[in-house]
Design an enzyme around this catalytic site. Structure first.
Site, short mmCIF file in Angstrom:
data_model
loop_
_atom_site.label_atom_id
_atom_site.label_comp_id
_atom_site.label_asym_id
_atom_site.label_seq_id
_atom_site.Cartn_x
_atom_site.Cartn_y
_atom_site.Cartn_z
N HIS A 1 -0.46 2.02 -6.09
CA HIS A 1 -0.53 1.86 -7.55
C HIS A 1 0.87 1.64 -8.15
O HIS A 1 1.47 2.59 -8.64
CB HIS A 1 -1.11 3.13 -8.19
CG HIS A 1 -2.51 3.42 -7.85
ND1 HIS A 1 -3.57 2.98 -8.62
CD2 HIS A 1 -3.06 4.11 -6.82
CE1 HIS A 1 -4.70 3.41 -8.09
NE2 HIS A 1 -4.42 4.09 -6.99
N ARG B 1 -11.98 1.87 3.05
CA ARG B 1 -11.93 2.71 1.84
C ARG B 1 -11.44 4.12 2.18
O ARG B 1 -11.72 4.63 3.26
CB ARG B 1 -13.33 2.86 1.22
CG ARG B 1 -13.83 1.65 0.50
CD ARG B 1 -15.21 1.90 -0.11
NE ARG B 1 -15.10 2.68 -1.33
CZ ARG B 1 -15.70 3.85 -1.53
NH1 ARG B 1 -16.44 4.41 -0.59
NH2 ARG B 1 -15.56 4.47 -2.67
N ILE C 1 -3.37 7.02 -3.80
CA ILE C 1 -4.36 7.99 -4.27
C ILE C 1 -5.72 7.56 -3.72
O ILE C 1 -6.27 6.55 -4.15
CB ILE C 1 -4.41 8.04 -5.81
CG1 ILE C 1 -3.03 8.38 -6.37
CG2 ILE C 1 -5.47 9.04 -6.28
CD1 ILE C 1 -2.92 8.21 -7.87
N GLU D 1 1.44 0.37 -10.91
CA GLU D 1 1.29 0.58 -12.35
C GLU D 1 1.56 2.02 -12.76
O GLU D 1 1.76 2.31 -13.94
CB GLU D 1 -0.12 0.16 -12.80
CG GLU D 1 -1.25 1.07 -12.40
CD GLU D 1 -1.80 0.83 -10.99
OE1 GLU D 1 -2.84 1.42 -10.67
OE2 GLU D 1 -1.19 0.06 -10.21
N CYS E 1 -5.28 -0.93 -5.24
CA CYS E 1 -6.14 0.13 -4.71
C CYS E 1 -7.62 -0.28 -4.76
O CYS E 1 -8.06 -1.06 -3.92
CB CYS E 1 -5.86 1.45 -5.43
SG CYS E 1 -6.50 2.89 -4.54
N SER F 1 -13.90 2.01 -6.60
CA SER F 1 -14.42 0.68 -6.31
C SER F 1 -15.94 0.55 -6.46
O SER F 1 -16.43 -0.46 -6.97
CB SER F 1 -13.99 0.22 -4.91
OG SER F 1 -14.52 1.06 -3.91
#
Length: 193
Positions: A174, A109, A137, A176, A80, A50
């Site tokens: 995630h 975070r 993750i 994806e 995320c 980030s």
């Protein structure tokens, strides 16, 4: 209705989000410059790091145009790091942590720990019939959500890991990274309104 969704392509899981969206018949456009926001029905902020993503948003002069687009109603999904970028408040960030905002949450975070603490968990998610595979993750979690925020999923330990507010969807995990495009389908439904 034909849909064009951008994927922020500065850092992170760009190709994985693109594949998931294309599997749903969506036209996908990588976004690296402010002009590439024009004509989008929605945008995905991928997983990644980030603070690096926020830094690159500044370098590519995308921070303010993207912030303005989101605040003007552009549909957005953040996974995320994307969740962190959408949060109005961040805990455990750097002193100069910048976000796009728009999502009335406080996000922590790296809440689940370091890279070595990464894990997978089956998640019950509102709006999706069967469990989804949550890949965590260095993931954040939502510490608190404002009154307009709908909590869509929690971990087994009760941590908030998916939220929806207006035209914003965010997950701490995630999707994806799996072959399951149902979270992306939920976003497409938000885009179509």
């Amino acid at each position: 209705m034909a849909v064009t969704i951008g994927v922020l392509a500065l850092q992170g899981d760009v190709a994985e989000h693109r594949r998931a969206l294309e599997s749903l018949g969506v036209t996908v456009r990588p976004v690296r410059r402010p002009g590439e926001l024009a004509g989008l029905d929605g945008i995905v902020l991928p997983g990644g790091e980030s603070t690096a993503m926020a830094h690159l948003l500044g370098i590519f002069d995308l921070l303010e145009p993207l912030r303005a687009a989101i605040h003007s109603g552009l549909a957005v999904y953040g996974s995320c790091a994307g969740m962190i970028l959408l949060a109005d408040r961040v805990l455990g960030g750097t002193a100069t942590q910048r976000t796009l905002g728009g999502l009335d949450v406080t996000v922590r975070r790296n809440a689940f720990g370091r890279q070595i603490d990464s894990f997978e968990q089956s998640i019950n998610m509102t709006g999706i019939a069967e469990q989804v595979r949550g890949v965590f993750i260095r993931a954040p979690w939502v510490e608190e959500a404002g009154p307009a925020v709908r909590v869509l999923a929690r971990t087994d330990a009760g941590r908030i890991v998916a939220v929806h507010q207006g035209r914003i969807l965010a997950t701490a995990f995630h999707p994806e990274l799996s072959s399951d495009a149902r979270v992306h389908q939920l976003f497409v439904e938000i885009v179509k309104g």
